[in-house]
Scaffold this motif. Structure first.
Motif, mmCIF file in Angstrom:
data_model
loop_
_atom_site.group_PDB
_atom_site.id
_atom_site.type_symbol
_atom_site.label_atom_id
_atom_site.label_comp_id
_atom_site.label_asym_id
_atom_site.label_seq_id
_atom_site.Cartn_x
_atom_site.Cartn_y
_atom_site.Cartn_z
ATOM 1 N N ARG A 298 -8.824 -12.846 17.822
ATOM 2 C CA ARG A 298 -8.408 -12.494 16.475
ATOM 3 C C ARG A 298 -7.723 -11.131 16.494
ATOM 4 N N LEU A 299 -6.859 -10.951 15.532
ATOM 5 C CA LEU A 299 -6.089 -9.722 15.438
ATOM 6 C C LEU A 299 -6.970 -8.589 14.931
ATOM 7 N N VAL A 300 -6.865 -7.422 15.571
ATOM 8 C CA VAL A 300 -7.610 -6.241 15.144
ATOM 9 C C VAL A 300 -6.635 -5.299 14.445
ATOM 10 N N ARG A 301 -6.920 -5.012 13.178
ATOM 11 C CA ARG A 301 -6.028 -4.132 12.420
ATOM 12 C C ARG A 301 -6.330 -2.676 12.771
ATOM 13 N N GLU A 302 -5.558 -2.173 13.708
ATOM 14 C CA GLU A 302 -5.737 -0.804 14.194
ATOM 15 C C GLU A 302 -4.435 -0.361 14.838
ATOM 16 N N THR A 303 -3.948 0.786 14.431
ATOM 17 C CA THR A 303 -2.665 1.257 14.964
ATOM 18 C C THR A 303 -2.793 1.526 16.459
ATOM 19 N N PRO A 304 -2.031 0.816 17.286
ATOM 20 C CA PRO A 304 -2.134 1.044 18.739
ATOM 21 C C PRO A 304 -1.468 2.350 19.143
ATOM 22 N N LYS A 305 -2.113 3.042 20.050
ATOM 23 C CA LYS A 305 -1.541 4.259 20.628
ATOM 24 C C LYS A 305 -1.348 4.006 22.116
ATOM 25 N N PRO A 306 -0.176 3.465 22.471
ATOM 26 C CA PRO A 306 0.042 3.025 23.858
ATOM 27 C C PRO A 306 -0.173 4.151 24.867
ATOM 28 N N HIS A 307 -0.880 3.833 25.920
ATOM 29 C CA HIS A 307 -1.045 4.761 27.030
ATOM 30 C C HIS A 307 -1.370 3.947 28.279
ATOM 31 N N LEU A 308 -0.845 4.406 29.375
ATOM 32 C CA LEU A 308 -1.130 3.785 30.664
ATOM 33 C C LEU A 308 -2.042 4.726 31.429
ATOM 34 N N ASP A 309 -3.230 4.252 31.736
ATOM 35 C CA ASP A 309 -4.222 5.074 32.423
ATOM 36 C C ASP A 309 -4.762 4.247 33.580
ATOM 37 N N GLY A 491 0.661 7.674 31.821
ATOM 38 C CA GLY A 491 2.001 7.509 31.255
ATOM 39 C C GLY A 491 1.981 6.528 30.115
ATOM 40 N N GLY A 492 2.983 5.692 30.044
ATOM 41 C CA GLY A 492 3.070 4.681 28.989
ATOM 42 C C GLY A 492 3.702 3.421 29.521
ATOM 43 N N ALA A 493 3.487 2.326 28.810
ATOM 44 C CA ALA A 493 4.056 1.031 29.232
ATOM 45 C C ALA A 493 4.276 0.171 28.011
ATOM 46 N N ASN A 494 5.339 -0.602 28.038
ATOM 47 C CA ASN A 494 5.549 -1.594 26.993
ATOM 48 C C ASN A 494 6.160 -2.845 27.607
ATOM 49 N N ILE A 495 5.874 -3.962 26.970
ATOM 50 C CA ILE A 495 6.331 -5.265 27.437
ATOM 51 C C ILE A 495 7.168 -5.903 26.346
#
Length: 500
Positions: A298-309, A491-495
């Motif tokens: 299910r979808l979680v309503r929360e603003t994502p803060k992308p980070h690659l760790d 860093g960061g990552a996006n798809i």
């Protein structure tokens, strides 16, 4: 008294030197010191895990919404053909303080229609706006039997403002509200009066507005976000190559949640702000098996803060360290080692043996053939073992060794001689320096490879972009399969979902 002490000390030194120089004469009382090599460690460096949040924007075209509205909203919104008893109301004037009727109300027949032009779809903030241009053409006929026909034109612009939302079960829903205003009210001039027809037009437009609102809501529900999200979720259970070889490094991705932080409009596309929260696990090995996908959560309503760790296990294999140590020893063997009290010693080194020992230590064994320059006869042969704890300063890849322990295994009474060599100032630091240089080089090279490998790549229907902002170095430790230096990649990552 002092002279007697000096003579006694000299005698002791001469006796020790004689014992070292004359092993052949003492063969009958030769003792053999058997020293077991340090046990081998069997533990393996861990495959570190960490939680990352990868941005996964999903886009959907609004072209189908516009096409559906074009079909749903008719070209002619309404028509009118009816008799009005008072197109022009009774005219009165004030005479002797009273209002006196001058002319009776004038009846007429109103004939006309309102049509729409092409719909225009645009974005404004976080709303879709559907502009509906309206054109009115209305005629008043038989006005009091005097005016045979007069045509009035008017224009209005209706605006359907649409907000879109996602429910936790991935259904799309929206709410449309429509407003409009006349930019040119339809009307005619007669007998010095302006006759407008906005009331009649508004009455006819109300049900049309309600119909458009229902159609917009229905079409928004048809936008299929769930299918794209399910595809992304399923394919995100994968392993990504961080380094191809020397050594091979893989990162396994295991998604846990999907976060939703709203949407933004880009022209005719709606882009959802989604992020996949995943556990990333790294391996220095061949490609690990992909994890088994789980059903779309299910979808979680929360603003994502992308980070690659990501914790990258940088492991220096002991087999790769051995030739570095051997080269350093071979180079050093060209010069004699100078032992206190005994003088210069020429040393030949065989191949070294390096492995991990229990307690996070590293064991280094070196075959040695040593001979004092002042000695005659056969050289002393044996093996020197050194164990030590590898250490580094916080954030540094420079490795040094502490708590050094030296022991030896020789073929006779010269064993003490080799132990003295191993504990000399030039031996242990020589090996430690060789190990330090090799590990630093490997780490720098691996970081460069990882930066190039994760920059941008395509995996099936996805384009993966990764940004490495920095590497952070942890504390080094020796395991059975190598020297392990944990490196944190931040860093960061996006798809991007881009089916070919």
């Amino acid at each position: 008294m002092l002279s007697k002490d000096i003579e006694q000390g000299s005698f002791m030194r001469i006796s020790m030197l004689a014992a070292l120089l004359l092993p052949g004469l003492l063969a009958s009382c030769d003792r053999k010191t058997e020293v077991e090599p340090p046990p081998r460690a069997t533990d393996r460096a861990p495959s570190p895990t960490q939680t990352s949040l990868i941005a996964v924007p999903i886009g959907a075209s609004t072209a189908s919404l516009k096409q559906a509205l074009e079909r749903a909203v008719p070209k002619t919104l309404w028509t009118i053909d009816r008799r009005e008893r008072e197109c022009v109301k009774t005219q009165r004037v004030k005479l002797f303080g009273k209002k006196v009727k001058v002319t009776p109300p004038i009846a007429c027949t109103i004939v006309g229609r309102v049509t729409r032009g092409p719909l225009r779809l645009r974005s404004e903030g976080n709303e879709f706006v559907v502009d509906v241009p309206l054109h009115a053409k209305i005629s008043a006929r038989d006005v009091g039997g005097v005016l045979k026909g007069e045509t009035a034109t008017g224009a209005a612009m209706a605006h359907a403002r649409v907000r879109i939302d996602l429910t936790p079960d991935w259904r799309t829903r929206g709410k449309a509200r429509i407003t409009y205003g006349w930019t040119k009210a339809p009307g005619i001039d007669f007998l010095g009066r302006r006759i407008t027809f906005t009331d009649q037009a508004d009455e006819k437009l109300k049900p049309v507005v309600a119909s458009v609102e229902r159609e917009v809501t229905r079409e928004i529900a048809k936008i299929d976000i769930r299918k794209q999200a399910a595809d992304i979720w399923r394919q995100a259970f994968t392993s990504l190559e961080l380094n191809r070889e020397n050594p091979p490094v893989w990162m396994r991705v295991m998604p846990q949640r999907i976060l939703y932080g709203g949407y933004r409009l880009d022209g005719r596309r709606i882009n959802l702000n989604l992020g996949v929260e995943a556990i990333t696990e790294t391996f220095v090995s061949t490609r690990p098996a992909d994890p088994s996908p789980t059903p779309l959560p299910r979808l979680v309503r929360e603003t994502p803060k992308p980070h690659l760790d990501v914790r990258v296990p940088v492991i220096a294999d002991y087999a790769q360290l051995q030739p570095v140590v051997d080269r350093a020893l071979a180079k050093r063997s060209k010069r004699p080692f100078v032992l206190p009290e005994l003088g210069p010693m020429m040393v030949k080194f065989g191949k070294s043996t390096i492995y991990g020992a229990p307690g996070g230590r590293i064991a280094v064994g070196v075959d040695i053939e040593a001979k004092l320059k002042a000695r005659t006869g056969a050289p002393t042969r044996g093996r020197i073992w050194m164990t030590a704890l590898p250490a580094n300063r916080p954030g540094s890849a420079q490795v040094h060794f502490t708590d050094l322990v030296i022991n030896g295994d020789t073929d006779g009474v010269g064993g003490d001689l080799l132990i003295m060599l191993g504990r000399s100032e030039g031996f242990a630091p020589l090996i430690a320096d060789a190990l330090t240089q090799n590990f630093t080089h490997d780490l720098t090279e691996l970081q460069d490879k990882i930066r190039r490998a994760v920059d941008q790549r395509r995996e099936g229907a996805f384009v993966i972009r990764t940004r490495v902002d920095r590497f952070e170095t942890g504390a080094i430790k020796a395991y059975g399969n190598g020297l392990y230096l944990p490196v944190r990649m931040v860093g960061g990552a996006n798809i991007d979902y881009r089916p070919q």
